[in-house]
Design a protein around this motif. Sequence first.
Motif, PDB file in Angstrom:
ATOM      1  N   PRO A 144      -9.861  10.586  -5.879  1.00 36.47           N
ATOM      2  CA  PRO A 144      -9.522   9.741  -7.035  1.00 36.47           C
ATOM      3  C   PRO A 144      -9.572  10.490  -8.363  1.00 36.47           C
ATOM      4  N   GLU A 145     -10.395  11.546  -8.456  1.00 34.98           N
ATOM      5  CA  GLU A 145     -10.498  12.309  -9.704  1.00 34.98           C
ATOM      6  C   GLU A 145      -9.191  13.007 -10.051  1.00 34.98           C
ATOM      7  N   LYS A 146      -8.394  13.356  -9.017  1.00 32.07           N
ATOM      8  CA  LYS A 146      -7.125  14.046  -9.241  1.00 32.07           C
ATOM      9  C   LYS A 146      -5.958  13.064  -9.337  1.00 32.07           C
ATOM     10  N   SER A 147      -6.272  11.803  -9.471  1.00 38.31           N
ATOM     11  CA  SER A 147      -5.233  10.772  -9.447  1.00 38.31           C
ATOM     12  C   SER A 147      -5.217   9.939 -10.717  1.00 38.31           C
ATOM     13  N   LYS A 148      -5.844  10.464 -11.769  1.00 36.01           N
ATOM     14  CA  LYS A 148      -5.977   9.677 -12.997  1.00 36.01           C
ATOM     15  C   LYS A 148      -4.639   9.395 -13.663  1.00 36.01           C
ATOM     16  N   CYS A 201       0.846  -1.188   0.000  1.00 36.79           N
ATOM     17  CA  CYS A 201       0.000   0.000   0.000  1.00 36.79           C
ATOM     18  C   CYS A 201       0.882   1.239   0.000  1.00 36.79           C
ATOM     19  N   VAL A 202       0.523   2.223  -0.817  1.00 39.40           N
ATOM     20  CA  VAL A 202       1.202   3.517  -0.835  1.00 39.40           C
ATOM     21  C   VAL A 202       0.174   4.577  -0.465  1.00 39.40           C
ATOM     22  N   THR A 203       0.380   5.250   0.679  1.00 37.47           N
ATOM     23  CA  THR A 203      -0.546   6.312   1.071  1.00 37.47           C
ATOM     24  C   THR A 203      -0.175   7.602   0.357  1.00 37.47           C
ATOM     25  N   GLY A 204      -1.180   8.439   0.096  1.00 40.06           N
ATOM     26  CA  GLY A 204      -0.911   9.684  -0.626  1.00 40.06           C
ATOM     27  C   GLY A 204      -0.347   9.419  -1.999  1.00 40.06           C
ATOM     28  N   ALA A 205      -0.907   8.415  -2.685  1.00 43.93           N
ATOM     29  CA  ALA A 205      -0.281   7.868  -3.891  1.00 43.93           C
ATOM     30  C   ALA A 205      -0.172   8.854  -5.047  1.00 43.93           C
ATOM     31  N   SER A 206      -0.974   9.921  -5.044  1.00 43.09           N
ATOM     32  CA  SER A 206      -0.949  10.861  -6.170  1.00 43.09           C
ATOM     33  C   SER A 206       0.096  11.954  -6.009  1.00 43.09           C
ATOM     34  N   GLY A 207       0.834  11.957  -4.895  1.00 37.75           N
ATOM     35  CA  GLY A 207       1.843  12.983  -4.666  1.00 37.75           C
ATOM     36  C   GLY A 207       3.062  12.837  -5.564  1.00 37.75           C
ATOM     37  N   PHE A 208       3.945  13.817  -5.494  1.00 34.56           N
ATOM     38  CA  PHE A 208       5.130  13.871  -6.350  1.00 34.56           C
ATOM     39  C   PHE A 208       6.018  12.645  -6.164  1.00 34.56           C
ATOM     40  N   ILE A 209       6.463  12.401  -4.926  1.00 32.81           N
ATOM     41  CA  ILE A 209       7.319  11.241  -4.652  1.00 32.81           C
ATOM     42  C   ILE A 209       6.530   9.956  -4.829  1.00 32.81           C
ATOM     43  N   ALA A 210       5.319   9.938  -4.282  1.00 31.96           N
ATOM     44  CA  ALA A 210       4.530   8.704  -4.280  1.00 31.96           C
ATOM     45  C   ALA A 210       4.185   8.236  -5.688  1.00 31.96           C
ATOM     46  N   SER A 211       3.942   9.159  -6.602  1.00 26.23           N
ATOM     47  CA  SER A 211       3.625   8.767  -7.978  1.00 26.23           C
ATOM     48  C   SER A 211       4.788   7.992  -8.592  1.00 26.23           C
ATOM     49  N   TRP A 212       6.006   8.462  -8.350  1.00 30.04           N
ATOM     50  CA  TRP A 212       7.181   7.741  -8.840  1.00 30.04           C
ATOM     51  C   TRP A 212       7.358   6.411  -8.117  1.00 30.04           C
ATOM     52  N   LEU A 213       7.049   6.388  -6.829  1.00 27.53           N
ATOM     53  CA  LEU A 213       7.130   5.148  -6.075  1.00 27.53           C
ATOM     54  C   LEU A 213       6.160   4.113  -6.642  1.00 27.53           C
ATOM     55  N   VAL A 214       4.933   4.533  -6.923  1.00 23.67           N
ATOM     56  CA  VAL A 214       3.951   3.625  -7.524  1.00 23.67           C
ATOM     57  C   VAL A 214       4.456   3.120  -8.875  1.00 23.67           C
ATOM     58  N   LYS A 215       5.001   4.029  -9.682  1.00 25.91           N
ATOM     59  CA  LYS A 215       5.505   3.645 -11.013  1.00 25.91           C
ATOM     60  C   LYS A 215       6.588   2.572 -10.906  1.00 25.91           C
ATOM     61  N   LEU A 216       7.558   2.789 -10.012  1.00 20.46           N
ATOM     62  CA  LEU A 216       8.660   1.837  -9.889  1.00 20.46           C
ATOM     63  C   LEU A 216       8.200   0.516  -9.269  1.00 20.46           C
ATOM     64  N   GLY A 268      12.771  16.820  -9.769  1.00 21.03           N
ATOM     65  CA  GLY A 268      12.862  15.904 -10.895  1.00 21.03           C
ATOM     66  C   GLY A 268      11.629  15.999 -11.768  1.00 21.03           C
ATOM     67  N   PRO A 269      11.539  15.135 -12.774  1.00 23.18           N
ATOM     68  CA  PRO A 269      10.377  15.152 -13.658  1.00 23.18           C
ATOM     69  C   PRO A 269       9.112  14.799 -12.894  1.00 23.18           C
ATOM     70  N   VAL A 270       7.994  15.394 -13.303  1.00 21.60           N
ATOM     71  CA  VAL A 270       6.733  15.179 -12.598  1.00 21.60           C
ATOM     72  C   VAL A 270       5.853  14.190 -13.370  1.00 21.60           C
ATOM     73  N   LEU A 271       5.110  13.402 -12.618  1.00 16.47           N
ATOM     74  CA  LEU A 271       4.110  12.521 -13.211  1.00 16.47           C
ATOM     75  C   LEU A 271       2.709  13.086 -13.010  1.00 16.47           C
TER      76      LEU A 271
END
Length: 319
Positions: free
Chosen positions: A37-41, A7-22, A189-192
């Motif tokens: 969820p609407e802001k996390s597409k 589980c990743v909390t705050g998954a749509s954030g800057f760091i967390a988005s990259w964490l989810v990707k990796l 760094g680059p943003v997702l």
Amino acid sequence: MAGKTVCVTGASGFIASWLVKLLLERGYTVRGTVRNPEKSKHLLQLPGASDNLKLVAANLLEQGGFDEAVQGCDGVFHTASPYFTKNVTDPQAQLIDPAVKGTLNVLASCARAQTKKVVLTSSVAAVAFTPKRTAGSFVDESWWTDVDYCEENKLWYNISKTLAEKAAWDFAKENGLNMATINPAMVIGPVLQDSKNTSSEIIVDILNGTMKTFPNVSIGWVGVKDVAMAHILVFESAHATGRHICSERVLHYADLIAILSKLYPTYPICAKDADETIARVPIFTLSNQKLKELGINFQPIEDVFQEAVTSFKECGWLA
């Protein structure tokens, strides 16, 4: 790690988005908690997301609000915590309560679910801000930020991260949780995601000439991909415990301006010392040895800035 669920909390954030990707790239099944969820597409468009990512709405301040999200997970990455330094009118409500109470809510859910390992995103803000830091100080994981010093200087975010991490360690000890922390410096760094975060705003404001003066401070910088990978390596290593400072290099703001001016000579960079009569705050050193030993080969910050700016142009934030 294919087949493991985290589980990743705050998954749509800057760091967390990259964490989810990796994590998805490494074969994990990921549950991401988000406020909206609407802001996390953007997360749903990541490779592997259609099969291995589920987004769950959760509120940091709701007791038990993370029980469902963490149930059955092999690990939990708690990244969710507000980060901003401007327009702080009520530090307790805006920063401190979400950081401290939110962290304890997540950890309580992890304790009930008997989560095998928790990796908490803390910050260098909880490590290095103390009057004992002087020129040439070598700051390692044994250091803690001085809350009284931060109150005097209105460093509310630093207070929120310090109190949250201390509360987390107390809770983990009392409840037998296997926890480790990542303590990143200023992450760039680059943003997702599709919105500017605090560090992105700094670089954009410097490059487009909006920043006219820069503060007399020295801070660490690190690439977002290294920060995300640090979380994963600490989780995957049975021997990785305690705190882990994550920083490529400490720069005075003047050094930051000089690097960006050299990389981007055509941009209208104009930021000057806020007060040229005051001696510049000296550089100090942030230890990153623990993460190097785990295999992090930190990307040079100049390369990180270039990747970030390319991303900002793609977002339309820079010409």
